[in-house]
Scaffold this motif. Structure first.
Motif, PDB file in Angstrom:
ATOM      1  N   LEU A 103       0.721  -1.319  -0.221  1.00 53.66           N
ATOM      2  CA  LEU A 103      -0.092  -0.006   0.059  1.00 53.66           C
ATOM      3  C   LEU A 103       0.808   1.232  -0.023  1.00 53.66           C
ATOM      4  N   PHE A 104       1.909   1.237   0.955  1.00 48.64           N
ATOM      5  CA  PHE A 104       2.923   2.444   0.652  1.00 48.64           C
ATOM      6  C   PHE A 104       3.554   2.701  -0.572  1.00 48.64           C
ATOM      7  N   PRO A 105       4.292   1.618  -0.962  1.00 50.27           N
ATOM      8  CA  PRO A 105       4.518   1.980  -2.530  1.00 50.27           C
ATOM      9  C   PRO A 105       3.546   2.473  -3.389  1.00 50.27           C
ATOM     10  N   LEU A 106       2.396   2.035  -3.531  1.00 49.78           N
ATOM     11  CA  LEU A 106       1.227   2.310  -4.434  1.00 49.78           C
ATOM     12  C   LEU A 106       0.768   3.759  -4.032  1.00 49.78           C
ATOM     13  N   LEU A 107       0.652   4.110  -2.844  1.00 54.06           N
ATOM     14  CA  LEU A 107       0.210   5.404  -2.570  1.00 54.06           C
ATOM     15  C   LEU A 107       1.256   6.593  -2.922  1.00 54.06           C
ATOM     16  N   PHE A 108       2.683   6.045  -2.758  1.00 55.99           N
ATOM     17  CA  PHE A 108       3.778   7.200  -3.011  1.00 55.99           C
ATOM     18  C   PHE A 108       3.776   7.197  -4.465  1.00 55.99           C
ATOM     19  N   VAL A 109       3.722   6.249  -5.458  1.00 50.95           N
ATOM     20  CA  VAL A 109       3.708   6.299  -6.751  1.00 50.95           C
ATOM     21  C   VAL A 109       2.584   7.207  -7.247  1.00 50.95           C
ATOM     22  N   GLY A 110       1.491   6.615  -6.616  1.00 50.78           N
ATOM     23  CA  GLY A 110       0.363   7.340  -7.106  1.00 50.78           C
ATOM     24  C   GLY A 110       0.340   8.766  -6.800  1.00 50.78           C
ATOM     25  N   ALA A 111       0.899   9.340  -5.773  1.00 48.09           N
ATOM     26  CA  ALA A 111       1.219  10.639  -5.825  1.00 48.09           C
ATOM     27  C   ALA A 111       1.785  11.296  -6.888  1.00 48.09           C
ATOM     28  N   LEU A 112       2.887  10.610  -7.334  1.00 44.70           N
ATOM     29  CA  LEU A 112       3.663  11.226  -8.489  1.00 44.70           C
ATOM     30  C   LEU A 112       2.803  11.351  -9.654  1.00 44.70           C
TER      31      LEU A 112
ATOM     32  N   PHE B  53       1.498  14.701 -11.604  1.00 46.77           N
ATOM     33  CA  PHE B  53       1.601  14.845 -13.298  1.00 46.77           C
ATOM     34  C   PHE B  53       0.404  14.978 -13.833  1.00 46.77           C
ATOM     35  N   GLY B  54      -0.658  14.464 -13.314  1.00 50.24           N
ATOM     36  CA  GLY B  54      -2.037  14.610 -13.956  1.00 50.24           C
ATOM     37  C   GLY B  54      -2.668  16.053 -13.757  1.00 50.24           C
ATOM     38  N   ILE B  55      -2.105  16.551 -12.555  1.00 50.41           N
ATOM     39  CA  ILE B  55      -2.776  17.945 -12.470  1.00 50.41           C
ATOM     40  C   ILE B  55      -2.074  18.943 -13.260  1.00 50.41           C
ATOM     41  N   GLU B  56      -0.814  18.870 -13.623  1.00 52.79           N
ATOM     42  CA  GLU B  56       0.029  19.397 -14.738  1.00 52.79           C
ATOM     43  C   GLU B  56      -0.741  19.452 -15.968  1.00 52.79           C
ATOM     44  N   GLU B  57      -1.022  18.045 -16.398  1.00 56.61           N
ATOM     45  CA  GLU B  57      -1.654  17.930 -17.607  1.00 56.61           C
ATOM     46  C   GLU B  57      -3.202  18.480 -17.732  1.00 56.61           C
TER      47      GLU B  57
ATOM     48  N   ALA C  44       6.818   6.943 -15.923  1.00 53.26           N
ATOM     49  CA  ALA C  44       6.467   5.605 -15.845  1.00 53.26           C
ATOM     50  C   ALA C  44       7.899   4.622 -15.815  1.00 53.26           C
ATOM     51  N   ASN C  45       8.961   5.144 -16.167  1.00 52.48           N
ATOM     52  CA  ASN C  45      10.146   4.421 -15.758  1.00 52.48           C
ATOM     53  C   ASN C  45      10.455   4.208 -14.155  1.00 52.48           C
ATOM     54  N   ASN C  46      10.399   5.567 -13.887  1.00 49.17           N
ATOM     55  CA  ASN C  46      10.643   5.822 -12.345  1.00 49.17           C
ATOM     56  C   ASN C  46       9.579   4.895 -11.451  1.00 49.17           C
ATOM     57  N   SER C  47       8.337   4.983 -11.990  1.00 47.53           N
ATOM     58  CA  SER C  47       7.248   4.262 -11.257  1.00 47.53           C
ATOM     59  C   SER C  47       7.421   2.827 -10.939  1.00 47.53           C
ATOM     60  N   VAL C  48       7.887   2.170 -12.210  1.00 44.87           N
ATOM     61  CA  VAL C  48       8.070   0.685 -12.089  1.00 44.87           C
ATOM     62  C   VAL C  48       9.186   0.491 -11.015  1.00 44.87           C
ATOM     63  N   ALA C  49      10.277   1.046 -11.251  1.00 46.13           N
ATOM     64  CA  ALA C  49      11.549   0.966 -10.089  1.00 46.13           C
ATOM     65  C   ALA C  49      11.045   1.168  -8.946  1.00 46.13           C
ATOM     66  N   LEU C  50      10.415   2.234  -8.567  1.00 48.63           N
ATOM     67  CA  LEU C  50       9.930   2.598  -7.398  1.00 48.63           C
ATOM     68  C   LEU C  50       9.034   1.326  -6.828  1.00 48.63           C
ATOM     69  N   LEU C  51       8.044   1.113  -7.495  1.00 52.00           N
ATOM     70  CA  LEU C  51       7.165   0.135  -6.853  1.00 52.00           C
ATOM     71  C   LEU C  51       7.912  -1.081  -6.292  1.00 52.00           C
ATOM     72  N   ALA C  52       8.838  -1.683  -7.238  1.00 55.11           N
ATOM     73  CA  ALA C  52       9.702  -2.770  -6.925  1.00 55.11           C
ATOM     74  C   ALA C  52      10.541  -2.484  -5.742  1.00 55.11           C
ATOM     75  N   LEU C  53      11.415  -1.400  -5.641  1.00 53.06           N
ATOM     76  CA  LEU C  53      12.306  -1.258  -4.605  1.00 53.06           C
ATOM     77  C   LEU C  53      11.587  -0.835  -3.355  1.00 53.06           C
ATOM     78  N   LEU C  54      10.501  -0.177  -3.184  1.00 55.07           N
ATOM     79  CA  LEU C  54       9.909   0.201  -2.158  1.00 55.07           C
ATOM     80  C   LEU C  54       9.019  -1.018  -1.645  1.00 55.07           C
ATOM     81  N   THR C  55       8.473  -1.866  -2.289  1.00 50.80           N
ATOM     82  CA  THR C  55       8.101  -2.979  -1.826  1.00 50.80           C
ATOM     83  C   THR C  55       8.859  -3.675  -1.140  1.00 50.80           C
TER      84      THR C  55
END
Length: 245
Positions: A11-20, A24-28, A64-75
Motif C-alpha cells: 500500500l505504501f509504495p502504491l500510494l507514493f507512486v500514485g502521488a507522483l 503529473f495529472g494535475i499538470e496535464e 513511467a520508468n521511475n514508477s516501475v522501479a519505485l514500486l519494486a524497490l519500495l515494496t
C-alpha cells in the motif's frame, strides 16, 4: 523470522507512486508545469526542489520508468526493513536533495530517480552489512537488475540526465546504512514462542493460565519417595564363654 507480508507492504509504495501520477495529472489537466519548484542548485528558490523535485517529472515516459522501479524497490524496502522504510524515504529525499543542491550543475533537476538510487543503495549495502542469507540474496538481486545504473552516476552520462541526483542518492543510501548499522530486521528464534507458527494452546506451560493470565490448573504434586537409610547396622554375634569351675 519476523518478516510478514501485510497490506502496508504494497500500500505504501502504491500510494507514493500514485502521488507522483497525481502531480503529473494535475499538470496535464491545467496545461501547466511545476518546473519552477524543481531543484536549482545553489539558489535560494531552488531549495524548494529538495522536497518537491522527486514528485516532478519531465514527461510520461520519465514518470513511467521511475514508477516501475519505485514500486519494486519500495515494496522490498517495506517488506524487509519495515521499521526503517519511512525514515529511509524521508531522510533519503532530503539528504540526496541537499547534496544535489550543493554539487549540481546550474539547471533544473527533477524526478524520483534520486530516491531510486537511495533505496537501491540502501538495500544493497544493508543486506551485505547484516549478512543474513535472505538479505544478501536481496542485495545481489538489486545489483542484478539495477547494477548497470551505476554508469548514470558519472558526468560521462547523457547530458540530459541528472547524474548529480543519482550520485547524491547513492551516497545518501550508503549513509543510511551506516546510520542504522545496528538495525537487524531478522531475528532468529531461540525459543518456541518466538516462532511464527507458535500455538500457545498446545504449550503445556501456557495451559496453566486462564485468559486473564491467572495461574490455574496446577499439576498434581508428585509423591515423595520414601526415605531409605543408607546406614547399615551390622550385628556381630559372639557366644558367651562358659565360666570354668
Amino acid at each position: 523470522m519476523n518478516l510478514k507480508f501485510t497490506p502496508a507492504t504494497w500500500l505504501f509504495p502504491l500510494l507514493f507512486v500514485g502521488a507522483l501520477w497525481l502531480v503529473f495529472g494535475i499538470e496535464e489537466f491545467l496545461n501547466t508545469t511545476f518546473v519552477a519548484f524543481s531543484l536549482n542548485p545553489r539558489t535560494f528558490t531552488g531549495l524548494a526542489g529538495v522536497v518537491c523535485a522527486p514528485f516532478l517529472h519531465a514527461d510520461i515516459e520519465h514518470l513511467a520508468n521511475n514508477s516501475v522501479a519505485l514500486l519494486a524497490l519500495l515494496t522490498a524496502l517495506m517488506y524487509f526493513y519495515r521499521r526503517l522504510a519511512l525514515k529511509v524515504v524521508v531522510i533519503g529525499i532530503l539528504l540526496s536533495g541537499i547534496i544535489t543542491w550543493l554539487i549540481g550543475r546550474p539547471s533544473y533537476h527533477l524526478g524520483a530517480s534520486s530516491l531510486i538510487y537511495v533505496v537501491a543503495s540502501f538495500l544493497i549495502f544493508k543486506g551485505l552489512q547484516v549478512q543474513h542469507y535472505r538479505l544478501v540474496a536481496l542485495s545481489f538481486l538489486v545489483i542484478f537488475f539495477y547494477g548497470s545504473s551505476i554508469w548514470y552516476m558519472f558526468p560521462t552520462a547523457d547530458a540530459g540526465i541528472s547524474w548529480e541526483g543519482h550520485l547524491s542518492g547513492f551516497i545518501a543510501g550508503l549513509f543510511l546504512t551506516k546510520k542504522y548499522a545496528d538495525y537487524n530486521p531478522i531475528i532468529e528464534p531461540q525459543y518456541d514462542w518466538q516462532r511464527p507458527d507458535y500455538d500457545p494452546s498446545t504449550d503445556k506451560f501456557m495451559q496453566r493460565f486462564d485468559e486473564n493470565g491467572n495461574f490455574v490448573n496446577p499439576p498434581p504434586p508428585e509423591p515423595e519417595p520414601e526415605a531409605i537409610s543408607e546406614v547399615q547396622i551390622i550385628y556381630d554375634f559372639k557366644p558367651k564363654k562358659e565360666e570354668s569351675n
